[in-house]
Scaffold this motif. Structure first.
Motif: not given
Length: 176
Positions: A23-43
């Protein structure tokens, strides 16, 4: 390296596929989130991961996509995808689609399972000039409809917003 997790399985990006009847392809039925992954001194860390997953779950529930998404499992899958990528800075996208949901059937589908797609890619490196001087913004031609029940949710029906970014770029802008 680009990493893809589709419905809990890690796949080569070139072989990761969804159904032609999703249904995401056929009807644009879907939700999303875009996030940032970072690597620092704490992992490794995904910035505001809990907030992103909570917002996605709320949207999926309010829009009738899924009521049984498990925040902890989604967050863990995002972290695992980021870790498997080996990237120091990653753009992580969590997408939930309607799966093989026939939206036109008369009876409720009790075994409905949404598609869960998580990708980790190299984060965009913005030019230093953009960070120092900012970007030009244009006034977008399209307007969101405040009466649309999907307004305020990050849905797959995103083309009109991307089109405005294309138009802004055509005028030398970085935002519309």
């Amino acid at each position: 390296m680009t990493t893809v997790c589709l419905n809990g399985a890690f796949l080569d990006p070139d072989s990761a596929t969804v159904s032609a009847f999703d249904a995401g392809l056929l009807h644009a039925v879907g939700v999303f989130e875009t996030m940032l992954g970072v690597t620092g001194a704490e992992g490794r860390e995904i910035v505001s991961l809990g907030d992103h997953v909570q917002r996605l779950k709320r949207s999926a529930s309010e829009l009738g996509l899924a009521d049984t998404l498990y925040e902890d499992a989604l967050a863990e899958a995002c972290v695992e995808t980021f870790e498997k990528s080996g990237l120091a800075r990653a753009r992580i996208r969590l997408t939930i689609t309607g799966g093989d949901l026939n939206l036109l059937q008369r009876e409720a589908k009790t075994n409905h399972r949404p598609t869960v797609l998580i990708t980790a890619q190299q984060a965009t490196a913005y030019p230093a000039e953009m960070l120092e001087r900012g970007v030009m913004a244009t006034v977008a031609e399209a307007r969101s409809n405040p009466l649309d029940p999907t307004a305020g949710h990050k849905t797959l029906n995103y083309w009109w917003r991307l089109r405005e970014l294309q138009l802004a770029a055509g005028e030398g802008g970085g935002e519309g």
